[in-house]
Each structure stands twice: as C-alpha cells, then as structure tokens.
Design an enzyme around this catalytic site. Structure first.
Site, short mmCIF file in Angstrom:
data_model
loop_
_atom_site.label_atom_id
_atom_site.label_comp_id
_atom_site.label_asym_id
_atom_site.label_seq_id
_atom_site.Cartn_x
_atom_site.Cartn_y
_atom_site.Cartn_z
N TYR A 158 13.35 3.62 36.01
CA TYR A 158 12.01 3.80 36.48
C TYR A 158 11.00 4.46 35.45
O TYR A 158 10.08 4.65 35.87
CB TYR A 158 12.15 4.34 37.84
CG TYR A 158 12.75 5.70 37.71
CD1 TYR A 158 12.25 7.15 37.19
CD2 TYR A 158 14.02 6.01 38.18
CE1 TYR A 158 12.76 8.18 37.26
CE2 TYR A 158 14.67 7.28 38.03
CZ TYR A 158 14.03 8.29 37.76
OH TYR A 158 14.65 9.57 37.68
N ASP B 66 23.32 7.29 46.57
CA ASP B 66 22.76 5.97 45.47
C ASP B 66 22.93 4.80 46.19
O ASP B 66 22.22 3.83 45.99
CB ASP B 66 23.55 6.15 44.42
CG ASP B 66 23.23 7.03 43.28
OD1 ASP B 66 22.20 7.61 43.45
OD2 ASP B 66 24.18 7.83 42.68
N LYS C 174 28.81 13.25 38.02
CA LYS C 174 28.79 12.90 39.50
C LYS C 174 30.44 12.73 39.85
O LYS C 174 30.74 12.67 40.99
CB LYS C 174 28.18 11.46 39.80
CG LYS C 174 26.61 11.44 39.63
CD LYS C 174 25.94 10.22 39.90
CE LYS C 174 24.62 10.30 39.85
NZ LYS C 174 23.68 9.03 40.15
N SER D 249 13.05 14.77 40.88
CA SER D 249 13.77 15.55 42.09
C SER D 249 13.14 16.49 42.56
O SER D 249 12.59 16.82 43.74
CB SER D 249 15.31 15.53 42.14
OG SER D 249 15.76 14.12 41.95
#
Ligand code: ATR
Length: 252
Positions: A226, A103, A67, A18
């Site tokens: 990823y 998301d 989260k 990020s």
C-alpha cells in the site's frame, strides 16, 4: 491508571500506519487510551510481551518479523491463526494470552467490499509469492470458495511446500497448482483474480515485472503493497481494463 494501553510491535516500525489509525478511533469514540509504536528486535520479543503485560497493556498488534513468535507465545489461538501459523493480534486476558490472525479477515473483507460481487472474481486465482502473507491470503481464498489457485514464487520449492500444507487444510475444496516464476504469465489467460503478496513494487523495492497482456479484461488485480497506494501492478491492471483493489483496505 484506567487508560487502555495498546500498541504495535515490529522491526522496523516507523512506517506503520497502525498508531495513526488507532489514535483516530480512540479519539472518535472518546476512549481514554493510547496506542504506541514499539520497535523491538527479534530476541527481545518474548520479554517485551511480559513487560507489557506487567505494565497493564490490554494487548498489542504484531507485525513483521514477529508473527510466528506471537503464534508460539499465545496460550489460545483463533482458527485463522491455527491455519496460517501466524498471529498479528495478541490480547492479554486473565486466562492467558489470546492470539488472533486478522489478516485473513482483513484481506477477504476488503476484497468483498471492493470487488462486488466477489463470486465473479474468485473462481481462478493467481497468487504471486509464497511467504507469510501468501499463507493467510491462500487460506482466505479457500474460505471465499476459490476453485483453482495457481501459486507462483521465485523459490519454487517454497511454493510446493506451501501448496502441500494448505491443500490438506481445506481438503479438495480448491486445487492449488504451482507455476514456475518464469512461467507465471502463461496461466494469466485463465485467471479471474491476480494477487501480489510479495514486497515487489513497494517503495524502495524492485518493481514487479509481469505483462498483463493475456489477463482477461473481466478479471481483477489486487496488491497487498500500500506504499505507493497505486502500485505499478495496479496501474497495469487499470490499463488492461481490469478491476483493482489496493492494499490499504486490508490493513484498515
Ligand atoms: P511476507 O511475510 O510479507 O510474505 P516473506 O515471508 O519474507 O514476507 O515473503 C516474501 C515473498 O516475496 C516471498 O515469496 C519472496 O520470494 P522467495 O520465497 O523466493 O524469497 C518474494 N520476493 C521477495 N523479493 C523478491 C524478488 N526480488 N523477486 C521475486 N520474489 C521476491
């Protein structure tokens, strides 16, 4: 004192892409600002948010394992956050802290862009995993119009609980059936989209062991992992002749 300040909070955080992504955009658009990685342990989360607000930060992104803490801290939440119980973006405003879940949007936009037309793939989906990521992804699949969702998780009780919670959100729009982890391959023949939401296949984690021999060649396979970009699951999907969508688009 005018520079826009933001960042991403997590534990661990060194792996996060990020900061690189946001610094790129700040530079591209000549925005006077900075986006930093913030390594914060669980018990320090709420205090850190207060510190960031007092320092003039505009907000932050939130990643594992915070989260749900971010959800609890927000004064206002968007519908995706309310539905999933998870917040990955906090915006500090004069009215208080706003919590968003991007998301859900990221997952569905990436699918729409990569698996075009998405209607060919959304009919019958098999979701592997029943953690926080699966929650958002199942909600996104419901919004995209999935008719049948199979849910398979190592701990079957967690799948049953998640299915129960999410079923009631969207009414009868899509039916969620739980499949024992050992039997997940038995439903592959009627699946148009296979999604891995576990960390299996990620660098440093065990591989995801599943045979795609009965997956229709017209189906698609996607992975939220990823690193590596092309996971073992996506490689197997390509060998099978299926369309594949990697996990980087969701993050972007
Ligand atoms: P996230 O928020 O990224 O989804 P999580 O809530 O910890 O993270 O969920 C991790 C998921 O990966 C869970 O579905 C977990 O299965 P359990 O509910 O049985 O723990 C799954 N998972 C992790 N390691 C696994 C393994 N070795 N084999 C099978 N599933 C695994």
């Amino acid at each position: 004192g005018r520079a826009l300040l933001a960042g991403v909070i997590g534990d661990p955080i060194a792996h996060s892409l990020s900061p690189a992504i946001h610094e790129y955009w700040l530079k591209s658009y000549s925005i006077d600002g900075s986006y930093v990685p913030l390594h914060v342990k669980g018990p320090r989360f709420a205090d850190t948010i207060e510190e960031l607000r007092s320092l003039g930060f505009r907000g932050c992104n939130v990643t594992l394992p915070h989260k749900e803490r971010a959800f609890a801290l927000a004064d206002w939440r968007d519908p995706a956050a309310e539905a999933t119980g998870a917040v990955n973006t906090l915006v500090f405003s004069e009215e208080g802290i706003k919590g968003y879940n991007t998301d859900v949007f990221g997952f569905s936009e990436n699918l729409k862009a990569t698996l075009d037309p998405i209607d060919n793939y959304i009919d019958s989906c098999l979701v592997l995993g029943a953690g926080g990521a699966a929650r958002g992804i199942i909600y996104a699949l419901q919004l995209l119009g999935a008719r049948q969702i199979f849910l398979s998780n190592r701990t079957h009780e967690k799948a049953l609980k998640l299915a129960h919670e999410l079923q009631s959100l969207e009414g009868d729009a899509s039916s969620i059936s739980c499949v024992p982890w050992e039997e997940k391959e038995t439903v592959l023949k009627s699946v148009s989209l296979l999604i891995n939401t576990t960390q299996l296949g990620m660098v440093g984690q065990p591989p995801l062991e599943i045979s795609l021999n009965s997956l229709p060649k017209t189906a698609a396979v996607t992975d939220i992992v990823y690193k590596p970009l092309k996971t073992g699951l996506l490689e197997a999907g390509e060998v099978r002749g299926a369309r594949v969508a990697d996990g980087l688009g969701m993050l972007l």
